[in-house]
Write an enzyme that holds these catalytic residues in place. Structure first.
Site, mmCIF file in Angstrom:
data_model
loop_
_atom_site.group_PDB
_atom_site.id
_atom_site.type_symbol
_atom_site.label_atom_id
_atom_site.label_comp_id
_atom_site.label_asym_id
_atom_site.label_seq_id
_atom_site.Cartn_x
_atom_site.Cartn_y
_atom_site.Cartn_z
ATOM 1 N N THR A 128 0.820 -1.216 0.000
ATOM 2 C CA THR A 128 0.000 0.000 0.000
ATOM 3 C C THR A 128 0.850 1.261 0.000
ATOM 4 O OG1 THR A 128 -1.468 1.292 1.430
ATOM 5 C CG2 THR A 128 -0.106 -0.311 2.527
ATOM 6 N N ASP A 129 0.285 2.349 -0.485
ATOM 7 C CA ASP A 129 0.984 3.643 -0.409
ATOM 8 C C ASP A 129 1.006 4.186 1.019
ATOM 9 O OD1 ASP A 129 -1.694 4.367 -0.145
ATOM 10 O OD2 ASP A 129 -1.709 5.798 -1.804
ATOM 11 N N GLU A 130 0.206 3.569 1.914
ATOM 12 C CA GLU A 130 0.140 4.089 3.285
ATOM 13 C C GLU A 130 1.452 3.895 4.036
ATOM 14 O OE1 GLU A 130 -3.515 3.415 5.380
ATOM 15 O OE2 GLU A 130 -4.623 3.165 3.516
ATOM 16 N N TYR A 153 -1.978 -0.537 11.023
ATOM 17 C CA TYR A 153 -2.092 -1.211 9.718
ATOM 18 C C TYR A 153 -0.899 -0.886 8.830
ATOM 19 C CZ TYR A 153 -3.307 -1.699 4.790
ATOM 20 O OH TYR A 153 -3.252 -1.990 3.440
ATOM 21 N N LYS A 157 2.204 -3.232 7.392
ATOM 22 C CA LYS A 157 2.506 -3.410 5.956
ATOM 23 C C LYS A 157 3.940 -2.957 5.659
ATOM 24 C CE LYS A 157 0.136 -4.643 3.019
ATOM 25 N NZ LYS A 157 -0.208 -5.995 2.499
HETATM 26 P P1 NAD Z 1 -9.501 -7.623 2.276
HETATM 27 O O1 NAD Z 1 -9.501 -7.266 3.720
HETATM 28 O O2 NAD Z 1 -10.708 -7.383 1.458
HETATM 29 O O3 NAD Z 1 -9.156 -9.184 2.113
HETATM 30 C C1 NAD Z 1 -8.143 -9.791 2.826
HETATM 31 C C2 NAD Z 1 -8.245 -11.293 2.603
HETATM 32 O O4 NAD Z 1 -7.174 -11.925 3.341
HETATM 33 C C3 NAD Z 1 -9.551 -11.888 3.119
HETATM 34 O O5 NAD Z 1 -10.048 -12.815 2.172
HETATM 35 C C4 NAD Z 1 -9.151 -12.597 4.406
HETATM 36 O O6 NAD Z 1 -9.950 -13.738 4.700
HETATM 37 C C5 NAD Z 1 -7.719 -13.003 4.086
HETATM 38 N N1 NAD Z 1 -6.912 -13.191 5.291
HETATM 39 C C6 NAD Z 1 -6.811 -12.375 6.370
HETATM 40 N N2 NAD Z 1 -5.988 -12.913 7.288
HETATM 41 C C7 NAD Z 1 -5.525 -14.068 6.766
HETATM 42 C C8 NAD Z 1 -4.636 -15.081 7.225
HETATM 43 N N3 NAD Z 1 -4.044 -14.987 8.440
HETATM 44 N N4 NAD Z 1 -4.367 -16.136 6.429
HETATM 45 C C9 NAD Z 1 -4.952 -16.230 5.201
HETATM 46 N N5 NAD Z 1 -5.835 -15.333 4.718
HETATM 47 C C10 NAD Z 1 -6.104 -14.264 5.491
HETATM 48 O O7 NAD Z 1 -8.229 -6.883 1.675
HETATM 49 P P2 NAD Z 1 -8.031 -6.251 0.218
HETATM 50 O O8 NAD Z 1 -8.623 -4.890 0.219
HETATM 51 O O9 NAD Z 1 -8.441 -7.243 -0.800
HETATM 52 O O10 NAD Z 1 -6.438 -6.070 0.209
HETATM 53 C C11 NAD Z 1 -5.603 -7.081 -0.349
HETATM 54 C C12 NAD Z 1 -4.157 -6.628 -0.201
HETATM 55 O O11 NAD Z 1 -3.982 -5.382 -0.865
HETATM 56 C C13 NAD Z 1 -3.741 -6.391 1.255
HETATM 57 O O12 NAD Z 1 -2.438 -6.878 1.430
HETATM 58 C C14 NAD Z 1 -3.787 -4.881 1.416
HETATM 59 O O13 NAD Z 1 -2.838 -4.442 2.372
HETATM 60 C C15 NAD Z 1 -3.411 -4.438 0.019
HETATM 61 N N6 NAD Z 1 -3.942 -3.111 -0.361
HETATM 62 C C16 NAD Z 1 -5.279 -2.866 -0.337
HETATM 63 C C17 NAD Z 1 -5.760 -1.619 -0.724
HETATM 64 C C18 NAD Z 1 -7.232 -1.306 -0.735
HETATM 65 O O14 NAD Z 1 -7.599 -0.166 -1.061
HETATM 66 N N7 NAD Z 1 -8.113 -2.244 -0.456
HETATM 67 C C19 NAD Z 1 -4.865 -0.618 -1.117
HETATM 68 C C20 NAD Z 1 -3.495 -0.905 -1.118
HETATM 69 C C21 NAD Z 1 -3.053 -2.165 -0.753
HETATM 70 P P1 TYD Z 2 -10.810 3.806 4.085
HETATM 71 O O1 TYD Z 2 -11.724 3.326 3.013
HETATM 72 O O2 TYD Z 2 -10.951 3.217 5.460
HETATM 73 O O3 TYD Z 2 -9.333 3.638 3.523
HETATM 74 P P2 TYD Z 2 -7.916 4.187 4.120
HETATM 75 O O4 TYD Z 2 -8.103 4.581 5.533
HETATM 76 O O5 TYD Z 2 -7.030 2.989 3.984
HETATM 77 O O6 TYD Z 2 -7.523 5.326 3.222
HETATM 78 O O7 TYD Z 2 -10.974 5.375 4.220
HETATM 79 C C1 TYD Z 2 -10.774 6.233 3.110
HETATM 80 C C2 TYD Z 2 -10.891 7.659 3.611
HETATM 81 O O8 TYD Z 2 -12.245 7.880 4.019
HETATM 82 C C3 TYD Z 2 -10.036 7.936 4.842
HETATM 83 O O9 TYD Z 2 -9.524 9.271 4.757
HETATM 84 C C4 TYD Z 2 -10.998 7.830 6.000
HETATM 85 C C5 TYD Z 2 -12.321 8.273 5.392
HETATM 86 N N1 TYD Z 2 -13.542 7.620 5.968
HETATM 87 C C6 TYD Z 2 -14.603 8.426 6.380
HETATM 88 O O10 TYD Z 2 -14.553 9.677 6.297
HETATM 89 N N2 TYD Z 2 -15.723 7.809 6.866
HETATM 90 C C7 TYD Z 2 -15.816 6.457 6.982
HETATM 91 O O11 TYD Z 2 -16.857 5.951 7.479
HETATM 92 C C8 TYD Z 2 -14.731 5.644 6.539
HETATM 93 C C9 TYD Z 2 -14.785 4.147 6.639
HETATM 94 C C10 TYD Z 2 -13.601 6.277 6.030
#
Ligand code: NAD
Ligand code: TYD
Length: 351
Positions: A128-130, A153, A157
Site C-alpha cells: 500500500t501507499d500508506e 495497519y 505493511k
Molecule cells: P480484504 O480485507 O478485502 O481481504 C483480505 C483477505 O485476506 C480476506 O479474504 C481474508 O480472509 C484473508 N486473510 C486475512 N488474514 C488471513 C490469514 N491470516 N491467512 C490467510 N488469509 C487471510 O483486503 P483487500 O482490500 O483485498 O487487500 C488485499 C491486499 O492489498 C492487502 O495486502 C492490502 O494491504 C493491500 N492493499 C489494499 C488496498 C485497498 O484499497 N483495499 C490498497 C493498497 C493495498
Molecule cells: P478507508 O476506506 O478506510 O481507507 P484508508 O483509511 O485505507 O484510506 O478510508 C478512506 C478515507 O475515508 C479515509 O480518509 C478515511 C475516510 N472515511 C470516512 O470519512 N468515513 C468512513 O466511514 C470511513 C470508513 C472512512
C-alpha cells in the site's frame, strides 16, 4: 506456471482471480485464505467450474500449514494479498495485524527461501501507499519516498515490505513489490469508504464523514490494479518496487458527494435526499491528510496505465452493489453490525 494466491477471497484477490483464472487456462491457481470476516466465498462464485482453480482454507500465520502448501502445490509464483486491511480496525486490534501481515508474510518468504533455491520463481507482494505516511498539500509518493507509516495497519505493511526486501537481499528470494493507492470496485467489504457510503445511501442511513472530509485519497479501480499486478508479475524486474495509482485524487467529501449523485441517478431518487444524510463525525486518530502516487515508473517501464476514471469506475461499482443483493445479505451478519456499532458509536454520533 503454478500461482499460489493468498487472501484470494478478499476484495482485490477475488477480483484478481475472477479476471486471471478464466483468461489463463494453462496456469494452475491455488487460492489459500483463512476466510476471516473479510473473505467471502460468494466473491469466488463461478471459479469452481475451472479445472485450473482450487481453494484451501489456510491461515498464513501458521508456519507449518504454509510449508505444507508449498510441499503439496509446489508453486512457481506467489501473489500475496492476504492481510488485515482496515486502518480503523487496526486501532482496536493491532496484534491481529502484526500476526497476519508480518508473521504471515515471514512464513511465506521462509517457504520461498527453502523451496525455491535455484528456480525461476517470483514472490509478488501486494502493498500500500500508506507505508509512506502522509503528504502535505503538494507532491506525490515515488518508489524512493521514505517509509513513515502512521497507523498499526500501515506499520505492519511497512514491516512486511521490509521483510520482503530483506529476503531478496539476504537470501536471493526473487521478489517484486507493488504499492498502490485506495482501491474501489465490486466485492469490497463495506467497512471501507466507498462501499460503506453506497450501502448506507441505498438504505437511507447516515453517511459518516470523518473530520471535515478534507483528507485526500487517490482512487484506483480494482481491475486497473489487478492488471498492474499481472503485468508486474510477468514483466516487472526482480527486486523492484512499482507504485500504482489511479490518477484520481479527491477529497473524501467529494467522493461522498459523487456517491450521492451516482446512487441518486441509478435509483432515480433526488440527490438532495441523499446529501442530507452526510454527517460529520469525530476524526480518525492519526488520520493521514493526503496520499498521491507518482506512477511514472510503471507507466514508463511496463506501459501500464489506468483505464477507468473515478466517474466510470464508480458507476460500475454502484451497479455491482445494486445487482448483487445476495452478496450484500451474506456480509450483513451480526459481526458486521457489531463493527459498525463499535467504530461509529465510539465517535459519539452517526449510525
Ligand atoms: P480484504 O480485507 O478485502 O481481504 C483480505 C483477505 O485476506 C480476506 O479474504 C481474508 O480472509 C484473508 N486473510 C486475512 N488474514 C488471513 C490469514 N491470516 N491467512 C490467510 N488469509 C487471510 O483486503 P483487500 O482490500 O483485498 O487487500 C488485499 C491486499 O492489498 C492487502 O495486502 C492490502 O494491504 C493491500 N492493499 C489494499 C488496498 C485497498 O484499497 N483495499 C490498497 C493498497 C493495498
Ligand atoms: P478507508 O476506506 O478506510 O481507507 P484508508 O483509511 O485505507 O484510506 O478510508 C478512506 C478515507 O475515508 C479515509 O480518509 C478515511 C475516510 N472515511 C470516512 O470519512 N468515513 C468512513 O466511514 C470511513 C470508513 C472512512
Amino acid at each position: 506456471m503454478r500461482i499460489l494466491v493468498t487472501g484470494g477471497a478478499g476484495f482485490i484477490g477475488s477480483n484478481f482471480l475472477q479476471l486471471a483464472v478464466p483468461a489463463h487456462p494453462q496456469i494452475e491457481f491455488l487460492n489459500i485464505d483463512k476466510l476471516t470476516y473479510a473473505g467471502n466465498p460468494l466473491s469466488l462464485a463461478g471459479l469452481e467450474q475451472y479445472r485450473n482453480y482450487s481453494f484451501a482454507r489456510v491461515d498464513v500465520a501458521v508456519a507449518e500449514d504454509v510449508e505444507r502448501v508449498f510441499k503439496d502445490f509446489a508453486p512457481t509464483a506467489v501473489v500475496h494479498f492476504a492481510a488485515e486491511s482496515h486502518v480503523d480496525r487496526s486501532l482496536h486490534e493491532p496484534d491481529t495485524f502484526v500476526r497476519t501481515n508480518v508473521n504471515g508474510t515471514l512464513h511465506l518468504l521462509e517457504a520461498c527461501r527453502r523451496y525455491w533455491r535455484g528456480q525461476e520463481s517470483v514472490f509478488h507482494h501486494v502493498s500500500t501507499d500508506e507505508v509512506y505516511g502522509s503528504l502535505g498539500p503538494a507532491g506525490a509518493f515515488t518508489e524512493e519516498s521514505r517509509y513513515d507509516p502512521s497507523s498499526p495497519y500501515s506499520a505492519s505493511k511497512a514491516a512486511s515490505d521490509h521483510l520482503v526486501r530483506a529476503y531478496h537481499r539476504t537470501f536471493g528470494v526473487p521478489v517484486k513489490i507493488t504499492n498502490c493507492s485506495n482501491n474501489y470496485g465490486p466485492r469490497q467489504f463495506p467497512e471501507k469508504l466507498v462501499p460503506l457510503m453506497i450501502l448506507n445511501a441505498l438504505a437511507r442511513k447516515p453517511l459518516p464523514v470523518y473530520g471535515e472530509g478534507a483528507n485526500v485519497r487517490d482512487w484506483l479501480y480494482v481491475d486497473d490494479h489487478c492488471r498492474a499486478i499481472w503485468i508486474v508479475l510477468r514483466e516487472g524486474r526482480v527486486g523492484e518496487t512499482y507504485n500504482v495509482g489511479g490518477g484520481s485524487e479527491l477529497r473524501n467529501i467529494d467522493v461522498v458527494r459523487a456517491i450521492c449523485r451516482g446512487v441518486a441517478q441509478a435509483t432515480q431518487s433526488p440527490v438532495e435526499e441523499l446529501e442530507a444524510l452526510i454527517t460529520f463525525v469525530p476524526d480518525r486518530p492519526g488520520h493521514d491528510l493526503r496520499y498521491a502516487i507518482d506512477a511514472s515508473k510503471i507507466r514508463r517501464e511496463l506501459a501500464w496505465q489506468p483505464l477507468e476514471s473515478f466517474e466510470t469506475g464508480l458507476r460500475k461499482t454502484i451497479d455491482w452493489y445494486l445487482q448483487n443483493t445476495a452478496w450484500i445479505d451474506s456480509i450483513r451478519t451480526g459481526a458486521y453490525l457489531q463493527w459498525i456499532q463499535r467504530n461509529y458509536d465510539d465517535r459519539g454520533r452517526a449510525q
